[in-house]
Design a protein around this motif. Structure first.
Motif, mmCIF file in Angstrom:
data_model
loop_
_atom_site.group_PDB
_atom_site.id
_atom_site.type_symbol
_atom_site.label_atom_id
_atom_site.label_comp_id
_atom_site.label_asym_id
_atom_site.label_seq_id
_atom_site.Cartn_x
_atom_site.Cartn_y
_atom_site.Cartn_z
ATOM 1 N N THR A 148 0.873 -1.168 0.000
ATOM 2 C CA THR A 148 0.000 0.000 0.000
ATOM 3 C C THR A 148 0.919 1.230 0.000
ATOM 4 N N HIS A 149 0.539 2.250 -0.745
ATOM 5 C CA HIS A 149 1.434 3.409 -0.891
ATOM 6 C C HIS A 149 1.637 4.077 0.467
ATOM 7 N N PRO A 150 2.884 4.167 0.931
ATOM 8 C CA PRO A 150 3.114 4.707 2.285
ATOM 9 C C PRO A 150 2.617 6.147 2.462
ATOM 10 N N CYS A 151 2.526 6.917 1.368
ATOM 11 C CA CYS A 151 2.122 8.321 1.504
ATOM 12 C C CYS A 151 0.613 8.503 1.527
ATOM 13 N N PHE A 152 -0.120 7.586 0.929
ATOM 14 C CA PHE A 152 -1.547 7.855 0.708
ATOM 15 C C PHE A 152 -2.512 6.852 1.323
ATOM 16 N N THR A 153 -2.047 5.669 1.662
ATOM 17 C CA THR A 153 -3.009 4.727 2.258
ATOM 18 C C THR A 153 -2.770 4.679 3.761
ATOM 19 N N ILE A 154 -3.137 5.752 4.399
ATOM 20 C CA ILE A 154 -2.992 5.864 5.839
ATOM 21 C C ILE A 154 -4.384 6.098 6.424
ATOM 22 N N TYR A 175 0.846 11.274 8.611
ATOM 23 C CA TYR A 175 1.733 10.497 7.734
ATOM 24 C C TYR A 175 2.784 9.726 8.533
ATOM 25 N N PHE A 176 3.265 10.344 9.620
ATOM 26 C CA PHE A 176 4.382 9.730 10.352
ATOM 27 C C PHE A 176 3.940 8.712 11.398
ATOM 28 N N SER A 212 10.609 6.934 3.099
ATOM 29 C CA SER A 212 12.076 6.939 3.225
ATOM 30 C C SER A 212 12.554 5.725 4.011
ATOM 31 N N GLU A 213 11.742 5.247 4.955
ATOM 32 C CA GLU A 213 12.152 4.049 5.710
ATOM 33 C C GLU A 213 12.209 2.817 4.812
ATOM 34 N N TRP A 214 11.197 2.672 3.945
ATOM 35 C CA TRP A 214 11.230 1.520 3.021
ATOM 36 C C TRP A 214 12.478 1.580 2.139
ATOM 37 N N LEU A 215 12.730 2.765 1.559
ATOM 38 C CA LEU A 215 13.844 2.874 0.604
ATOM 39 C C LEU A 215 15.188 2.702 1.316
ATOM 40 N N ILE A 219 18.145 -0.322 0.864
ATOM 41 C CA ILE A 219 19.564 -0.004 0.640
ATOM 42 C C ILE A 219 20.415 -0.663 1.738
ATOM 43 N N LYS A 220 19.928 -0.598 2.994
ATOM 44 C CA LYS A 220 20.676 -1.208 4.107
ATOM 45 C C LYS A 220 20.832 -2.724 3.918
#
Ligand SMILES: C[S@@+](CC[C@H](N)C(=O)[O-])C[C@H]1O[C@@H](n2cnc3c(N)ncnc32)[C@H](O)[C@@H]1O
Length: 263
Positions: A148-154, A175-176, A212-215, A219-220
């Motif tokens: 689910t899109h982290p920015c919009f499905t909240i 959002y946060f 940003s946490e997902w991305l 990377i981590k």
């Protein structure tokens, strides 16, 4: 909440979920998300893949029909039993097994690729699930998933409407806010009310991360980010199902493909 407890919720959701989804009421999946997911998927013919959190196997079957040899896992025994029964009736060579994404029962570098459709935000320790996905795919193998899109499905969404009552925008707040197993209750809105009124709503434990946490997590873990998609409905879908218009205002889903680098 751990993965076993999450599995109990999904076992309870499974019967109604399977019934409604197989009647075609998981419209977002069937009309918007899966078409975009499989359009973005690289050629998987003759390769060996893993589907993580496969549910009743709808997307697993689409992947198998593209010529890949698929193994699929889910924490819910009922989903896996139903997926296996369908495989027995209409064989596609898929191996289903009950297993947790956070402790995959496969050796290192066993698969050419892995997919996970709409499951990672439902998995209790999705950081560990990403490490596990990374571990079981071969170097240069890809992992493609939708969430689910982290920015919009909240939870704190408010639609903005015009004078005719038509939705024109969205107010996004909270959002946060982090969800760590909080239960969301809903049922497929496209299903007839006289059917769903008699059913218990799904209870879904959610484990959210901001974008940003997902991305940063990918990377981590060691993945190289490769491609993104925010699915938008095709014109003919909108003509046939005008109620899917909401998906032209905001993207409800996010699809990401990343790759395990060569050694
Ligand atoms: C929204 S459903 C998606 C199912 C399917 N992939 C689809 O696209 O229709 C989320 C799935 O994640 C599964 N799940 C949750 N936690 C899991 C875990 N730890 N390991 C494996 N599957 C898990 C649930 O049982 C459920 O089938």
């Amino acid at each position: 909440m751990d993965d076993k407890e999450v599995g109990k919720y999904w076992d309870e959701n499974a019967e109604n979920w399977i019934r409604l989804a197989r009647l075609g009421y998981d419209r977002c999946r069937d009309l918007i998300n899966s078409p975009a997911f499989f359009k973005m998927l690289p050629d998987i013919k003759y390769s060996k893949g893993l589907d993580i959190g496969c549910g009743e196997g709808h997307n697993t079957r689409i992947a198998a029909k593209k010529g890949a040899k698929i193994t699929a896992v889910d924490i819910s025994k009922i989903f896996i039993a139903s997926a296996k029964a369908k495989e027995n009736r209409e064989p596609l060579g898929i191996k289903y097994q009950v297993a947790s994404a956070i402790d995959l029962p496969f050796p290192d570098e066993y698969f050419d690729f892995a997919i996970a459709t709409m499951s990672l935000m439902d998995i209790s320790d999705n950081e560990q699930a990403l490490y596990e996905a990374f571990r079981v795919i071969k170097p240069n193998g890809f992992f493609q998933f939708s969430i689910t899109h982290p920015c919009f499905t909240i939870s704190a969404l408010g639609w903005v409407t015009n004078d005719e009552g038509k939705r024109t925008g969205l107010i996004v707040s909270d959002y946060f806010k982090k969800y760590e197993g909080e239960i969301e209750e809903w049922i497929f809105g496209a299903a007839p009310k006289d059917m769903t009124n008699k059913m218990k709503k799904f209870k879904i434990p959610r484990f959210t991360r901001i974008l940003s946490e997902w991305l940063n997590l990918l990377i981590k873990v060691g993945f190289v980010l490769e491609e993104f998609c925010e699915p938008y409905p095709e014109e003919e879908i909108l003509k046939k199902y005008p109620e899917e218009y909401d998906s032209t205002i905001i993207p409800f889903f996010l699809i990401i493909r990343c790759r395990k680098p060569n050694k």
